[in-house]
Design a protein around this motif. Structure first.
Motif, mmCIF file in Angstrom:
data_model
loop_
_atom_site.group_PDB
_atom_site.id
_atom_site.type_symbol
_atom_site.label_atom_id
_atom_site.label_comp_id
_atom_site.label_asym_id
_atom_site.label_seq_id
_atom_site.Cartn_x
_atom_site.Cartn_y
_atom_site.Cartn_z
ATOM 1 N N ARG A 1 18.261 0.817 21.535
ATOM 2 C CA ARG A 1 17.368 0.919 22.693
ATOM 3 C C ARG A 1 17.577 -0.240 23.650
ATOM 4 N N MET A 2 17.867 -1.405 23.079
ATOM 5 C CA MET A 2 18.090 -2.584 23.903
ATOM 6 C C MET A 2 19.341 -2.390 24.761
ATOM 7 N N ARG A 3 20.393 -1.814 24.110
ATOM 8 C CA ARG A 3 21.647 -1.580 24.835
ATOM 9 C C ARG A 3 21.400 -0.630 26.005
ATOM 10 N N ARG A 4 20.603 0.421 25.728
ATOM 11 C CA ARG A 4 20.329 1.406 26.775
ATOM 12 C C ARG A 4 19.540 0.770 27.921
ATOM 13 N N LEU A 5 18.562 -0.069 27.567
ATOM 14 C CA LEU A 5 17.755 -0.727 28.594
ATOM 15 C C LEU A 5 18.629 -1.584 29.496
ATOM 16 N N LEU A 6 19.551 -2.324 28.866
ATOM 17 C CA LEU A 6 20.401 -3.225 29.658
ATOM 18 C C LEU A 6 21.370 -2.439 30.547
ATOM 19 N N ARG A 7 21.729 -1.218 30.106
ATOM 20 C CA ARG A 7 22.584 -0.373 30.961
ATOM 21 C C ARG A 7 21.811 0.128 32.168
ATOM 22 N N GLU A 8 20.541 0.458 31.928
ATOM 23 C CA GLU A 8 19.731 1.045 32.998
ATOM 24 C C GLU A 8 19.294 0.016 34.024
ATOM 25 N N VAL A 9 18.984 -1.216 33.551
ATOM 26 C CA VAL A 9 18.473 -2.239 34.470
ATOM 27 C C VAL A 9 19.531 -3.332 34.615
ATOM 28 N N PRO A 10 20.075 -3.478 35.800
ATOM 29 C CA PRO A 10 21.201 -4.413 35.982
ATOM 30 C C PRO A 10 20.746 -5.863 36.113
ATOM 31 N N ILE A 11 20.829 -6.637 35.031
ATOM 32 C CA ILE A 11 20.559 -8.074 35.117
ATOM 33 C C ILE A 11 21.826 -8.800 34.693
ATOM 34 N N SER A 12 21.959 -10.046 35.158
ATOM 35 C CA SER A 12 23.209 -10.746 34.833
ATOM 36 C C SER A 12 23.218 -11.110 33.357
ATOM 37 N N PRO A 13 24.391 -11.085 32.739
ATOM 38 C CA PRO A 13 24.481 -11.336 31.293
ATOM 39 C C PRO A 13 23.919 -12.716 30.945
ATOM 40 N N GLY A 14 23.263 -12.782 29.831
ATOM 41 C CA GLY A 14 22.743 -14.074 29.360
ATOM 42 C C GLY A 14 21.434 -14.469 29.995
ATOM 43 N N SER A 15 20.883 -13.625 30.883
ATOM 44 C CA SER A 15 19.647 -14.050 31.537
ATOM 45 C C SER A 15 18.394 -13.479 30.867
ATOM 46 N N LEU A 16 18.574 -12.670 29.783
ATOM 47 C CA LEU A 16 17.411 -12.199 29.018
ATOM 48 C C LEU A 16 17.327 -12.994 27.718
ATOM 49 N N ARG A 17 16.149 -13.569 27.474
ATOM 50 C CA ARG A 17 15.928 -14.311 26.230
ATOM 51 C C ARG A 17 14.808 -13.625 25.444
ATOM 52 N N LEU A 18 15.020 -13.562 24.155
ATOM 53 C CA LEU A 18 13.958 -13.026 23.295
ATOM 54 C C LEU A 18 13.387 -14.164 22.463
ATOM 55 N N GLU A 19 12.046 -14.235 22.401
ATOM 56 C CA GLU A 19 11.397 -15.250 21.576
ATOM 57 C C GLU A 19 10.802 -14.576 20.339
#
Ligand code: C2E
Ligand code: MG
Ligand code: MG
Length: 703
Positions: free
Chosen positions: A553-571
């Motif tokens: 699901r995470m992969r699909r989300l990142l495909r749908e919403v274009p953000i630059s790589p490395g700019s999403l952090r999970l805590e």
């Protein structure tokens, strides 16, 4: 006698005699009959051997295949059918032989001549009847002999007229006495009966003597010569005169101590916890039910129920193992036990939960005092298998005066609710149930219901709190923090609903909504040239991390919403990661492959070992704000040392370090001095809505 037709085997070679007998039977001499005939002993033996059934045999002694004057016919029939009652048909000169035949087991004999219907009928019927009685008697005699020998019973025989009792040697021996140590008086028996059992034993004897019971049977304890009591079962029967008056009573006594003990153990096991030996939930509810009923009947009778739960017991189990955990529970049980009065009940409800019933408390403050004593008693460390273990307990109390409880379960539930209040208030303390708590519990249920509809009703918003690069003072990114615009209660902070969302599993859909919303917002900021290098941190709950389709699901989300790589952090907290067990590392690596950065949140509050942390593929640590606030910045106290160590540790492990909860300039200066990379806190900015956050980016905020 019944009217079932009796089946008569007639062994007779003389046709005239046979016809005569058949005629008599036909005319109803012996009631309804069916017949079976044989002309010789050989023929009769063949029939019986072949399985032919007969209730009685009419046997002529003088047959073609027998020696005249002998009992051969009877002997050969008895050989194949030993239990078949036999009536002999005799000639005039057979009298002596017939007498001998009776001694050998024939039931009766009839003269062939002058044979009459009533005589024949009665002989046949009685033969059958007598045979049955003889068999039954023999069986019961044998059974009795077997029983006495096998059961090793002692015997007694009571002469009611003289009022003396014969006690068999075995009877005396069972009580440890020699032959001449027990006399013949009934007192020899009754004096040795346990005082608690004597009345009932006497009642059981009287009932039988009066004819009220078919047998006398009683279980009671008897004093052994060695001073102990043994459980005995006495059985007997009265012998009566024709007027029905008993003049003798005789019976046996068996030692049933082992059976009684086994029964007691079974009963004990069903109502006690096997680990601690304390009463279990079933027994506790039973006793509570009694107290409840008592209080309902008598207004002045009061009781208190205490619900106890060990704080952080899971940590002990996880870090030191189940054996230590079990032993700790036993030790805790022992310490609680000694605090109580004899009439009180302490039970283990399961896991690390205990309950206490204080019956007959005249003062509510008394319940509080018991709770305080429990807390104090547990504050001394436990020594378990060489480990020094510290535990605390949270207690909830409900009093019979709080509500007029109908069911024990309700009282226990309210004590449980109060216990949760004690936990929420900081653990290691007690809370007393009140109506407001009940309302609070109901309100929580309402929150859950509301929570289920909040997404579709679009009541959630995400606020953003800047995370600052300490060296430059510029915004490095934002932490996405959930807020709920509740239709009735206004803007709610996560601490009032996240736990419920976790418990109900609603955190999963809510968490995905936050992730999508935060990524969408980040994409918007990045598209606007000024926020190109901005990152967003999103909190991931343990439940979400456990989802098997998380990575997909995470992969699909990142495909749908274009953000630059490395700019999403999970805590994620250590607890959330550990819940996943062995599979955690592989899953974290897969997330990292998607270009996601991983942070350990609230670092320092978990219990992970360093070697475990070392194996985790994480990008950074967020130092829990409790270390920052109590460290009081530049005045380097204990916590300040911890912060210094964590920063150093992060560097050693090759991880970035962020400090949360920075509220003062001193704290910021201190962290800068330690070369901590990132900082977050009210000193810079609290969480703000998305447009305010956009404003901070636009104006190039800098601290
Ligand atoms: P957290 O992840 O540790 O978030 C930081 C919390 O510290 C936030 O509380 C934030 O408002 C607060 N905080 C920031 N600076 C300061 C400061 O200088 N002093 C003090 N005293 N507090 C500061 P918030 O927003 O109430 O969130 C509480 C917790 O709720 C978060 O702790 C996080 O564990 C959880 N949470 C929030 N949003 C989400 C979400 O979308 N998903 C999940 N799973 N959990 C969330
Ligand atoms: Mg966080
Ligand atoms: Mg945190």
């Amino acid at each position: 006698m019944t009217d079932r037709p009796i089946r008569v085997l007639i062994v007779e070679d003389n046709p005239d005699d046979l016809r005569h007998v058949l005629q008599l039977l036909d005319r109803g001499a012996a009631g309804p009959v069916t017949t079976l005939t044989a002309g010789s002993v050989a023929e009769a033996v063949d029939l019986l051997h072949g399985g032919a059934h007969a209730d009685v045999a009419l046997l002529d002694l003088a047959l073609p295949d027998t020696t005249p004057g002998s009992l051969e016919a009877l002997e050969r029939v008895q050989a194949v059918a030993p239990l078949l009652p036999t009536v002999l048909l005799t000639g005039l000169d057979d009298e002596v032989v017939a007498e001998e035949a009776i001694r050998r087991g024939a039931q009766d004999y009839l003269p062939k001549r002058n044979l009459e219907a009533p005589l024949l009928g009665r002989a046949l019927r009685y033969a059958i009847e007598r045979q049955r009685a003889e068999v039954a008697l023999r069986e019961s005699e044998e059974r009795y002999a077997l029983a006495v020998a096998g059961a090793n019973d002692g015997l007694w025989d009571w002469d009611l007229q003289r009022d003396t009792i014969y006690f068999s040697p075995r009877w005396k021996g069972m009580l440890g006495h020699g032959l001449d140590e027990v006399g013949e008086a009934p007192q020899e028996w009754f004096e040795r009966v346990h005082p608690d059992d004597l009345l009932i034993l006497r009642a059981e004897i009287s009932a039988h003597r009066a004819g009220g019971t078919p047998h006398f049977k009683s279980e009671h304890r008897m004093l052994h010569k060695d001073g102990t009591y043994r459980w005995m079962q006495s059985r007997g029967i009265a012998v009566r005169d024709p007027a029905g008056q008993p003049y003798r009573m005789a019976g046996s006594m068996a030692d049933i101590t082992a059976r009684k003990l086994a029964e007691k153990r079974l009963q004990h096991d069903a109502f006690h916890d096997s680990l601690t030996g304390l009463p279990n939930r079933a027994l506790f509810l039973d006793r509570l039910g009694v107290a409840l009923a008592h209080a309902r009947r008598r207004g002045d009778h009061a009781y208190a129920v205490l619900f106890l739960d060990l704080d952080r017991f899971k940590n002990v189990n996880d870090s030191l193992g189940h054996h230590v955990g079990d032993e700790l529970l036993v030790a805790v049980a022992r310490r609680i036990e000694v605090l109580l009065r004899p009439g009180d009940t302490v039970a283990r409800l399961g896991g690390d939960e205990f309950a206490i019933l204080l019956d007959g408390v005249d003062d509510p403050a008394q319940a509080s005092r018991v709770a305080q004593r429990v807390n104090r008693e547990l504050s001394r460390p436990f020594d378990i298998q060489g480990h020094e273990v510290f535990v605390t307990m949270s207690l909830g109390i409900t009093l019979s005066s709080s509500a007029s409880y109908e069911r024990p379960e309700d009282a226990l539930r309210d004590a449980d609710t109060a216990m949760y209040r004690a936990k929420a208030a900081g653990k290691d303390r007690h809370a007393i149930f009140d109506r407001a708590m009940h309302e609070h519990a109901v309100a929580l249920l309402q929150v859950e219901t509301d929570l289920r509809r909040a997404i579709e009703r679009q009541e959630f918003v995400v606020h953003y709190q800047p995370i600052v690069e300490l060296a430059s003072g510029e915004i490095d990114g934002f932490e996405a923090l959930l807020r709920w615009h509740h239709p009735a209660h206004g803007l709610l902070q996560p601490d009032s609903f996240i736990a419920i969302a976790e418990d109900t599993g609603l955190i999963v859909p809510i968490g995905w909504w936050v992730l999508r919303e935060a990524c969408r917002q980040l994409a918007e900021w990045q598209a606007d040239g000024r926020g190109r290098s901005i990152a967003v941190s999103v909190n991931l709950s343990g439940k979400q991390f456990l989802q098997t389709d998380l990575v997909r699901r995470m992969r699909r989300l990142l495909r749908e919403v274009p953000i630059s790589p490395g700019s999403l952090r999970l805590e994620m907290t250590e607890g959330a990661i550990m819940e996943q067990g062995q599979a955690a590392v592989a899953k974290l690596l897969q997330l990292r492959e998607l270009g996601i950065k991983l942070y350990i949140d609230d670092f320092g509050t978990g219990y992970s070992s360093l070697s475990y942390l070392h194996r985790l593929p994480m990008d950074g640590l967020k130092i829990d704000r409790s270390f920052i606030s109590s460290g009081a910045g530049a005045e380097a106290g204990g916590s300040s040392e911890i912060v210094r160590s964590i920063v150093a540790l992060g560097r050693t492990l090759g991880m970035g370090v962020a400090a949360e909860g920075l509220e003062t300039a001193e704290q910021v200066t201190h962290l800068r001095g330690l070369s901590c990379e990132l900082g977050q806190g009210f000193f810079f900015s609290g969480p703000v809505d998305r447009s305010a956050a956009g404003g901070l980016i636009a104006q190039h905020a800098r601290w």
